[in-house]
Scaffold this motif. Structure first.
Motif, mmCIF file in Angstrom:
data_model
loop_
_atom_site.group_PDB
_atom_site.id
_atom_site.type_symbol
_atom_site.label_atom_id
_atom_site.label_comp_id
_atom_site.label_asym_id
_atom_site.label_seq_id
_atom_site.Cartn_x
_atom_site.Cartn_y
_atom_site.Cartn_z
ATOM 1 N N LEU A 49 0.840 -1.198 0.000
ATOM 2 C CA LEU A 49 0.000 0.000 0.000
ATOM 3 C C LEU A 49 0.870 1.240 0.000
ATOM 4 O O LEU A 49 1.738 1.402 0.864
ATOM 5 N N ASP A 50 0.610 2.106 -0.950
ATOM 6 C CA ASP A 50 1.216 3.427 -0.999
ATOM 7 C C ASP A 50 0.081 4.421 -0.804
ATOM 8 O O ASP A 50 -0.792 4.563 -1.670
ATOM 9 N N VAL A 51 0.061 5.120 0.332
ATOM 10 C CA VAL A 51 -1.071 5.986 0.651
ATOM 11 C C VAL A 51 -1.136 7.225 -0.232
ATOM 12 O O VAL A 51 -2.115 7.966 -0.182
ATOM 13 N N THR A 52 -0.112 7.441 -1.049
ATOM 14 C CA THR A 52 -0.139 8.576 -1.979
ATOM 15 C C THR A 52 -0.631 8.183 -3.363
ATOM 16 O O THR A 52 -0.658 9.012 -4.268
ATOM 17 N N ASP A 53 -1.030 6.917 -3.534
ATOM 18 C CA ASP A 53 -1.441 6.399 -4.842
ATOM 19 C C ASP A 53 -2.872 5.889 -4.758
ATOM 20 O O ASP A 53 -3.154 4.927 -4.037
ATOM 21 N N ALA A 54 -3.773 6.509 -5.487
ATOM 22 C CA ALA A 54 -5.198 6.158 -5.421
ATOM 23 C C ALA A 54 -5.456 4.711 -5.823
ATOM 24 O O ALA A 54 -6.277 4.017 -5.210
ATOM 25 N N ASP A 55 -4.769 4.239 -6.859
ATOM 26 C CA ASP A 55 -4.972 2.858 -7.300
ATOM 27 C C ASP A 55 -4.489 1.870 -6.243
ATOM 28 O O ASP A 55 -5.119 0.830 -6.019
ATOM 29 N N SER A 56 -3.380 2.184 -5.596
ATOM 30 C CA SER A 56 -2.852 1.321 -4.544
ATOM 31 C C SER A 56 -3.818 1.251 -3.365
ATOM 32 O O SER A 56 -4.052 0.181 -2.790
ATOM 33 N N ILE A 57 -4.392 2.389 -3.003
ATOM 34 C CA ILE A 57 -5.366 2.416 -1.910
ATOM 35 C C ILE A 57 -6.583 1.564 -2.267
ATOM 36 O O ILE A 57 -7.037 0.737 -1.459
ATOM 37 N N ALA A 58 -7.112 1.742 -3.461
ATOM 38 C CA ALA A 58 -8.295 0.990 -3.876
ATOM 39 C C ALA A 58 -8.036 -0.504 -3.866
ATOM 40 O O ALA A 58 -8.876 -1.300 -3.418
ATOM 41 N N ALA A 59 -6.855 -0.910 -4.347
ATOM 42 C CA ALA A 59 -6.518 -2.335 -4.387
ATOM 43 C C ALA A 59 -6.402 -2.910 -2.981
ATOM 44 O O ALA A 59 -6.875 -4.024 -2.709
ATOM 45 N N ALA A 60 -5.784 -2.162 -2.070
ATOM 46 C CA ALA A 60 -5.611 -2.657 -0.708
ATOM 47 C C ALA A 60 -6.949 -2.769 0.010
ATOM 48 O O ALA A 60 -7.209 -3.762 0.704
ATOM 49 N N ILE A 61 -7.817 -1.785 -0.148
ATOM 50 C CA ILE A 61 -9.122 -1.833 0.508
ATOM 51 C C ILE A 61 -9.956 -2.987 -0.040
ATOM 52 O O ILE A 61 -10.637 -3.697 0.708
ATOM 53 N N ALA A 62 -9.891 -3.195 -1.339
ATOM 54 C CA ALA A 62 -10.627 -4.309 -1.942
ATOM 55 C C ALA A 62 -10.118 -5.648 -1.437
ATOM 56 O O ALA A 62 -10.895 -6.564 -1.148
ATOM 57 N N ALA A 63 -8.795 -5.777 -1.320
ATOM 58 C CA ALA A 63 -8.203 -7.035 -0.868
ATOM 59 C C ALA A 63 -8.455 -7.272 0.614
ATOM 60 O O ALA A 63 -8.565 -8.424 1.054
ATOM 61 N N ALA A 64 -8.563 -6.199 1.383
ATOM 62 C CA ALA A 64 -8.706 -6.332 2.833
ATOM 63 C C ALA A 64 -10.074 -6.869 3.235
ATOM 64 O O ALA A 64 -10.211 -7.574 4.229
ATOM 65 N N GLY A 65 -11.112 -6.533 2.469
ATOM 66 C CA GLY A 65 -12.452 -6.885 2.886
ATOM 67 C C GLY A 65 -12.943 -5.920 3.953
ATOM 68 O O GLY A 65 -12.369 -4.843 4.139
ATOM 69 N N PRO A 66 -13.995 -6.276 4.688
ATOM 70 C CA PRO A 66 -14.548 -5.368 5.700
ATOM 71 C C PRO A 66 -13.505 -4.996 6.754
ATOM 72 O O PRO A 66 -12.817 -5.858 7.297
#
Length: 244
Positions: A49-66
């Protein structure tokens, strides 16, 4: 089992916080730019996760689940005279410390609002309690999160989501000064030599310091304590400043 997602877990406060939550039986998702196998105990899930990258944030949140608890710990420091600090680096500090935190919060609010539950813990610094010299840009980036968090706490209370601040004191064991692209020496003009000497001496021998475990414990308290207490100073020095 509750799930906590923690940013900036490659070292320091974030690493210790991930270890503590896992020891307390949480499902821990530890994020960092480049996950390193073996860094965290077995059972902790690591995600890039790179918190400065929107795509990275979206991918991490999707992978994390609730996500039940989001801990925004990722940050970079800068120590030096403000006049010698390039604006490009100041913007980089804000991109991580301020806008990165805000982007992570935006990413988790919809799911927490829909469930009408969740906790967001933003980690700032004791410089927000007592600003120190040679850290003007860093202090500004963290002060912005203090105001943001206070306002957001009111906004999210209507949906059952709690928003908290953890304000760590000074921990000599963290990589604060090292976690920057510019050596400190390059940010100290010769004209500041007499001024910075006593300050660096004080940094080397502070009367009170914070342990990484102090911060991890404060984050856990902020995440689990009932009620609407916003600020959670961490470490004896931060507690002393908060009480002053």
């Amino acid at each position: 089992m509750n799930t906590v997602l923690i940013t900036g877990t490659s070292s320091g406060y974030g690493l210790e916080t991930a270890r503590l939550f896992q020891a307390q039986g949480w499902n821990v998702i530890a994020t960092m730019r480049q996950p390193r196998p073996g860094l965290l105990p077995e059972g902790v899930r690591m995600l890039p996760l790179d918190v400065t990258d929107a795509d990275s944030i979206a991918a991490a949140i999707a992978a994390a689940g609730p996500v039940d608890v989001l801990v925004n710990n990722a940050g970079i420091g800068v120590v030096g005279a403000f006049e010698a600090t390039p604006m490009a680096h100041i913007r980089k500090v804000f991109e991580t410390n301020t806008f990165g935190t805000m982007a992570m919060v935006q990413a988790v609010i919809p799911q927490m609002r829909a469930r009408r539950s969740g906790v967001i813990v933003n980690v700032t610094s004791s410089v927000t309690l007592a600003p120190m010299p040679l850290a003007a840009a860093y202090t500004a980036s963290k002060q912005a999160i203090e105001g943001f968090t206070g306002s957001l706490a009111h906004e999210m209370a209507a949906f059952g989501v709690r928003v908290k601040l953890v304000e760590p004191g000074y921990a000599p064991t963290t990589r604060f000064a090292a976690n920057t692209d510019i050596p400190v020496a390059d940010l100290i003009p010769a004209e500041y030599a007499d001024f910075v000497g006593p300050i660096f001496a004080a940094f080397a021998n502070p009367p009170l310091t914070t342990r990484e475990s102090d911060v991890a414990e404060a984050v856990l308290r902020a995440a689990t304590a009932p009620g609407d207490q916003l600020r959670h100073p961490a470490g004896p020095d931060a507690l002393a400043l908060a009480a002053a």
